[in-house]
Design an enzyme around this catalytic site. Sequence first.
Site, PDB file in Angstrom:
ATOM      1  CB  SER A  12      37.697  45.230  22.341  1.00 18.25           C
ATOM      2  OG  SER A  12      37.510  45.779  23.666  1.00 18.25           O
ATOM      3  CG  ASP A  53      36.159  34.722  37.670  1.00 19.11           C
ATOM      4  OD1 ASP A  53      37.573  34.711  37.538  1.00 19.11           O
ATOM      5  OD2 ASP A  53      35.748  35.743  38.309  1.00 19.11           O
ATOM      6  CG  ASN A 135      34.118  44.121  47.264  1.00 15.45           C
ATOM      7  OD1 ASN A 135      33.645  43.759  48.341  1.00 15.45           O
ATOM      8  ND2 ASN A 135      34.608  43.320  46.473  1.00 15.45           N
ATOM      9  CD  GLN A 142      33.007  49.274  42.831  1.00 16.94           C
ATOM     10  OE1 GLN A 142      32.751  50.117  43.748  1.00 16.94           O
ATOM     11  NE2 GLN A 142      32.509  49.098  41.593  1.00 16.94           N
ATOM     12  CB  SER A 143      39.272  45.690  42.010  1.00 12.77           C
ATOM     13  OG  SER A 143      38.586  44.646  41.773  1.00 12.77           O
ATOM     14  CG  HIS A 148      31.268  42.728  38.656  1.00 10.74           C
ATOM     15  ND1 HIS A 148      31.780  44.042  39.181  1.00 10.74           N
ATOM     16  CD2 HIS A 148      31.922  41.637  39.367  1.00 10.74           C
ATOM     17  CE1 HIS A 148      32.722  43.633  39.791  1.00 10.74           C
ATOM     18  NE2 HIS A 148      32.971  42.389  40.101  1.00 10.74           N
ATOM     19  CG  HIS A 150      32.108  37.298  41.300  1.00  9.00           C
ATOM     20  ND1 HIS A 150      33.265  36.955  40.498  1.00  9.00           N
ATOM     21  CD2 HIS A 150      32.557  38.705  41.348  1.00  9.00           C
ATOM     22  CE1 HIS A 150      34.030  37.799  40.348  1.00  9.00           C
ATOM     23  NE2 HIS A 150      33.629  38.946  40.818  1.00  9.00           N
TER      24      HIS A 150
END
Length: 162
Positions: A12, A53, A135, A142-143, A148, A150
């Site tokens: 989505s 990304d 994080n 952590q956002s 996940h 990277h």
Amino acid sequence: QPTIFSKIIARSVPATILEVAGTAERVSPPGGGNTPECGAHLAPPRQCLVFCDVVPQTPIHFLVIPKRPIPRISRVGPQDAEVSPGGSLGRGGGDMHSADPPTPSSSSWGTCWLVAARTAQAEGLADGYRLAVINDGNHGTQSIYHLHLHVLGGQQLGWPPG
């Protein structure tokens, strides 16, 4: 509340999803700007999703996420630690193109590490790459509360990062 990653899994929210043998499902990220350096050379298993990304920090910068959301590294359980049966990518049941999450009995986090390493190899990162810091929680900055990895490479990286 669904995270941005849950929305990418559900298709989505657009993303450049790394898929099968030299092809990628190319969908412009929000605001445009594809990352042409980020390509695809293997099929990730059903437990994980790999995508470029939208704000790459290196020429090759992709993320690997478990399809079954794990909010924080501190919430990883024993069921998340093992690699899919036989340690083989593409096994573990189900259609690799499915947006449906895997069954609760399937491992995901352990498989994501294997997928990250294999994708880095397929992306030509034989000279090395960085698996970015994970994080955890508010104090860890952590956002996105969907665990996940990277993977960054394609250039000489410095230390300390940043």
